[in-house]
Design a protein around this motif. Sequence first.
Motif, PDB file in Angstrom:
ATOM      1  N   UNK A  62      58.536 100.755 -11.886  1.00 50.64           N
ATOM      2  CA  UNK A  62      59.861 101.018 -11.309  1.00 50.64           C
ATOM      3  C   UNK A  62      60.545  99.723 -10.890  1.00 50.64           C
ATOM      4  N   UNK A  63      61.824  99.582 -11.262  1.00 52.34           N
ATOM      5  CA  UNK A  63      62.539  98.343 -10.969  1.00 52.34           C
ATOM      6  C   UNK A  63      63.886  98.631 -10.321  1.00 52.34           C
ATOM      7  N   UNK A  64      64.405  97.608  -9.662  1.00 51.81           N
ATOM      8  CA  UNK A  64      65.738  97.637  -9.062  1.00 51.81           C
ATOM      9  C   UNK A  64      66.687  96.861  -9.968  1.00 51.81           C
ATOM     10  N   UNK A  65      67.771  97.526 -10.412  1.00 50.92           N
ATOM     11  CA  UNK A  65      68.767  96.869 -11.252  1.00 50.92           C
ATOM     12  C   UNK A  65      70.099  96.806 -10.514  1.00 50.92           C
ATOM     13  N   UNK A  66      70.998  95.949 -10.977  1.00 47.07           N
ATOM     14  CA  UNK A  66      72.356  95.829 -10.436  1.00 47.07           C
ATOM     15  C   UNK A  66      72.336  95.764  -8.898  1.00 47.07           C
ATOM     16  N   UNK A  67      71.493  94.880  -8.419  1.00 44.42           N
ATOM     17  CA  UNK A  67      71.311  94.732  -6.974  1.00 44.42           C
ATOM     18  C   UNK A  67      72.314  93.740  -6.400  1.00 44.42           C
ATOM     19  N   UNK A  68      72.905  94.092  -5.258  1.00 48.89           N
ATOM     20  CA  UNK A  68      73.788  93.180  -4.527  1.00 48.89           C
ATOM     21  C   UNK A  68      73.122  92.832  -3.201  1.00 48.89           C
ATOM     22  N   UNK A  69      72.803  91.586  -3.049  1.00 50.54           N
ATOM     23  CA  UNK A  69      72.081  91.112  -1.868  1.00 50.54           C
ATOM     24  C   UNK A  69      72.954  91.207  -0.610  1.00 50.54           C
ATOM     25  N   UNK A  70      72.393  91.762   0.444  1.00 52.56           N
ATOM     26  CA  UNK A  70      73.027  91.892   1.764  1.00 52.56           C
ATOM     27  C   UNK A  70      74.264  92.807   1.769  1.00 52.56           C
ATOM     28  N   UNK A  71      74.352  93.724   0.813  1.00 49.50           N
ATOM     29  CA  UNK A  71      75.492  94.648   0.798  1.00 49.50           C
ATOM     30  C   UNK A  71      75.492  95.536   2.043  1.00 49.50           C
ATOM     31  N   UNK A  72      74.344  96.074   2.399  1.00 47.30           N
ATOM     32  CA  UNK A  72      74.278  96.938   3.583  1.00 47.30           C
ATOM     33  C   UNK A  72      74.524  96.133   4.851  1.00 47.30           C
ATOM     34  N   UNK A  73      74.008  94.940   4.872  1.00 45.00           N
ATOM     35  CA  UNK A  73      74.228  94.090   6.047  1.00 45.00           C
ATOM     36  C   UNK A  73      75.705  93.782   6.234  1.00 45.00           C
ATOM     37  N   UNK A  74      76.387  93.464   5.167  1.00 51.00           N
ATOM     38  CA  UNK A  74      77.816  93.166   5.257  1.00 51.00           C
ATOM     39  C   UNK A  74      78.579  94.378   5.804  1.00 51.00           C
ATOM     40  N   UNK A  75      78.192  95.564   5.371  1.00 48.94           N
ATOM     41  CA  UNK A  75      78.876  96.775   5.794  1.00 48.94           C
ATOM     42  C   UNK A  75      78.691  97.038   7.283  1.00 48.94           C
ATOM     43  N   UNK A  76      77.458  96.821   7.778  1.00 44.16           N
ATOM     44  CA  UNK A  76      77.170  97.103   9.191  1.00 44.16           C
ATOM     45  C   UNK A  76      76.098  96.128   9.683  1.00 44.16           C
ATOM     46  N   UNK A  77      76.497  94.928  10.135  1.00 40.93           N
ATOM     47  CA  UNK A  77      75.508  93.924  10.567  1.00 40.93           C
ATOM     48  C   UNK A  77      74.632  94.384  11.722  1.00 40.93           C
ATOM     49  N   UNK A  78      75.173  95.168  12.631  1.00 43.22           N
ATOM     50  CA  UNK A  78      74.398  95.600  13.795  1.00 43.22           C
ATOM     51  C   UNK A  78      73.278  96.556  13.379  1.00 43.22           C
ATOM     52  N   UNK A  79      73.585  97.469  12.476  1.00 38.75           N
ATOM     53  CA  UNK A  79      72.591  98.450  12.054  1.00 38.75           C
ATOM     54  C   UNK A  79      71.577  97.862  11.082  1.00 38.75           C
ATOM     55  N   UNK A  80      71.878  96.737  10.472  1.00 40.43           N
ATOM     56  CA  UNK A  80      71.002  96.113   9.474  1.00 40.43           C
ATOM     57  C   UNK A  80      70.695  94.670   9.854  1.00 40.43           C
ATOM     58  N   UNK A  81      70.357  94.478  11.115  1.00 42.95           N
ATOM     59  CA  UNK A  81      70.155  93.126  11.645  1.00 42.95           C
ATOM     60  C   UNK A  81      69.085  92.371  10.858  1.00 42.95           C
ATOM     61  N   UNK A  82      69.317  91.091  10.671  1.00 42.43           N
ATOM     62  CA  UNK A  82      68.369  90.213   9.985  1.00 42.43           C
ATOM     63  C   UNK A  82      67.295  89.738  10.945  1.00 42.43           C
ATOM     64  N   UNK A  83      66.178  89.310  10.419  1.00 38.54           N
ATOM     65  CA  UNK A  83      65.060  88.835  11.247  1.00 38.54           C
ATOM     66  C   UNK A  83      65.230  87.356  11.590  1.00 38.54           C
ATOM     67  N   UNK A  84      66.404  87.022  12.147  1.00 36.26           N
ATOM     68  CA  UNK A  84      66.696  85.650  12.560  1.00 36.26           C
ATOM     69  C   UNK A  84      66.807  85.597  14.078  1.00 36.26           C
ATOM     70  N   UNK A  85      67.025  84.410  14.621  1.00 37.90           N
ATOM     71  CA  UNK A  85      67.120  84.258  16.069  1.00 37.90           C
ATOM     72  C   UNK A  85      68.272  85.058  16.661  1.00 37.90           C
ATOM     73  N   UNK A  86      69.301  85.320  15.873  1.00 35.12           N
ATOM     74  CA  UNK A  86      70.481  86.056  16.360  1.00 35.12           C
ATOM     75  C   UNK A  86      70.644  87.426  15.740  1.00 35.12           C
ATOM     76  N   UNK A  87      69.811  87.737  14.726  1.00 39.33           N
ATOM     77  CA  UNK A  87      70.000  88.957  13.967  1.00 39.33           C
ATOM     78  C   UNK A  87      71.091  88.830  12.921  1.00 39.33           C
ATOM     79  N   UNK A  88      71.706  87.658  12.829  1.00 37.29           N
ATOM     80  CA  UNK A  88      72.788  87.409  11.878  1.00 37.29           C
ATOM     81  C   UNK A  88      72.459  86.167  11.040  1.00 37.29           C
ATOM     82  N   UNK A  89      73.306  85.903  10.056  1.00 41.25           N
ATOM     83  CA  UNK A  89      73.158  84.680   9.257  1.00 41.25           C
ATOM     84  C   UNK A  89      73.364  83.482  10.177  1.00 41.25           C
TER      85      UNK A  89
END
Length: 769
Positions: free
Chosen positions: A561-588
């Motif tokens: 099983x593979x992932x095709x036509x993937x857009x990186x950080x699409x969900x994060x862009x839509x809602x940064x708070x709900x899809x926080x990154x594992x960084x010091x701030x939760x953001x880029x």
Amino acid sequence: MTTIRRVPHCSHWGAYTILVDGDRIVGVEPFEHDPAPSPIIQSITEWANPERRVLQPMVRSGWLEKREASDGRGRGNEKFVPVSWDEAFSLVAGEISRVSQAYGNASIFAGSYGWTSCGRFHHASSLLKRTLNLVGGFTGHVDTYSIAAGPVILRHTLGSEAACGGQANTLDSIAEHTETLVVFGALSPRTAQTEAGGIGSHSLETHLRRIVERKVRVILVSPLKDDLPEWVGAEWWPIRPNTDTALMLGLAGEIVKAGRHDADFLARCCSGSDEFLAYLKGENDGAPKDAAWSAKISGLDAYKIAELSRILVATRSMITVSWSLQRAHHGEQPFWAALGLAAVTGQIGLPGGGVGYGYGSLGGVGAPYNIGKSPAISQLAKPIDSFIPVARITDMLLNPGKPFTYQGETRTYPDARLVYWAGGNPYHHHQDINRLSEAWTRPETIIVQDPMWTATAQRADIVLPASTSIERNDLAGNRRSDFILAMHKAIEPLGEARSDFDIFHGIAQELGVGDAFSEGRDEMGWLRYLYDASREDAAERFGFEMPDFESFWETGYARVPVKTHHTYLAEYREDPAANALATESGRIVLGSETLARLGYQDCLSHPAWIEPAEWLGNCSPDELHLVSHQPEGRLHSQLETAVASRAHKRNGREQAKLNSRDAGRLGIADGDTIRLWNERGACLATATLTDAVRTGVIVLPTGAWLTPVGNSGLDIAGNPNVLTLDVPTSSFGQGCSAHTCLVHVEPYGGDVEDAHRTYQNALEALDAV
């Protein structure tokens, strides 16, 4: 009557069928589902050539006599003595036990990271670590020579290294949505031939042809014009090596100066933006980062830089950054600056927009990626926490007990008394090999397990002959491949060679952990177990049906099983708070509180241009910048004497490509034997003149088998790592800085024929071993 057996197999260059007549390989056919098979697969017949093979266990005479008290300077100079497998297992297990009991397991360094085979079961590095973890552990490494500084900075700024491991925007999405593609480094089928763990289909060329069909504007930023195929029709920007960060910052600064930056994206999705924008404006250093500033450093045209800054905002733009850019002094910065530029344009998370890393650096980066479980033998739990950054091996051996930093943490180099290298060749890929040679005398014992008499094996105390992948059964597959591929045994092992599993099982039995190592499974039992784990995962998590093991083994492949036509950080862009990154701030992170607190001068708290130790902006008129990239006809130093590799040599040597104008002023003619040298070492190569290399640059691929002439420091085979700089990328990332290297170049003043005879004699001496 001759009966040809058709044997499915796979190597790092892709899948294929081996045609075997008796015990002789008579042909190789590409995998039917591979649209662009690599010609290197035709070279695998060289594995069946005994001339460079280790054919029985061997021990250096001086070590056999005095063991750990022997003189390490005898490595590479003394004769080897053949021993039985029983004696070899006893010697190896005895050394592991002696060092662990006398000094602790941290004094055992398990060095290799396993390019010897793409097989996931007979994976030498994993099996070595599995063995040692059963008896108290070892010191290992983190990251790889290929990519270290890049993942370190992305873990900190994006929360993971996924964007440089194949999970940024997939190339099928870029091919359909991108309007402006800026390629920093390369997008080359040359490097995309290869994939760790094997690959079923090479797709880069397919996506590039779709990009051409859609008339995407493509800009290649590289000192080498052939880092993109000519038919792509890219605009070539021949940048000075190591100055990509300055161009990225100049582009971002121009966008900010014109007020075209995406303030909303920076506010919602990034932390530290104010600090980064202030740097771009020159508020602290009085130097605005604009087109004129960037042009002065990069050697490019200021007008074109300013024009591109406008286009990046006005069109759907994608920035790609090769792994090669972070293999340089301050290598964290181009990866971070590219992220900053993409954030300023506000296109991260949009189809065909943003930034991605490593496309083309390996064949599977950017391809549809495996979302299931990849097959892999477990290394088991680690009993101790001891490691070094991968490229700091020489530093570790020369400086036991001294501190080093990594990702903001201070640690201590272990006192490495035993080095065990399985399936790897640091005398090919480590920087400043002459410095490594001094460090290599320090350990009490060095064990090398390999099919070939590599330069590393020649400098070992104990050498164990491993079989190649064509002499055993295995399977290939990884997170960047859309297949799991069967690797059937084609021929019997040469000499007394044994599979990596059998070798480590024998050592484990001698250490009293044989049952825990094997878990009661033999070779085929393990292959079934690993495949079934992937098959069951695909069914349970994705409802994806894979064939049973018997059908897979007979057919030779199974789709995953593979992932095709993937857009990186699409969900994060839509809602940064709900899809926080594992960084010091939760953001880029564009301005880092952590790095501000650490206060490293070689890795600041924001993306920055920091002058490298060696570059064309500060050199003598007769120096050139050395680019030592991956060769076209082989992987690293593997199959260096095979047909595909020899096709890219000239006059029996590696080709060093340089601009015709540089050659003219240096008195070099096309086809001359030339000497490349600096304070670290010297090597010979054949000059090839071309206008596809920027002035001030010379290109010498990696992988020539090191052949030094006595104690002269001259390598006559053309190994560029006798020249490269062995310093960390920074205090934070500690990566490899191979691409930061200045050299002098001149026609070789010695006897060319004598040098050629010396080279041939060295090969014959190796055969005699």
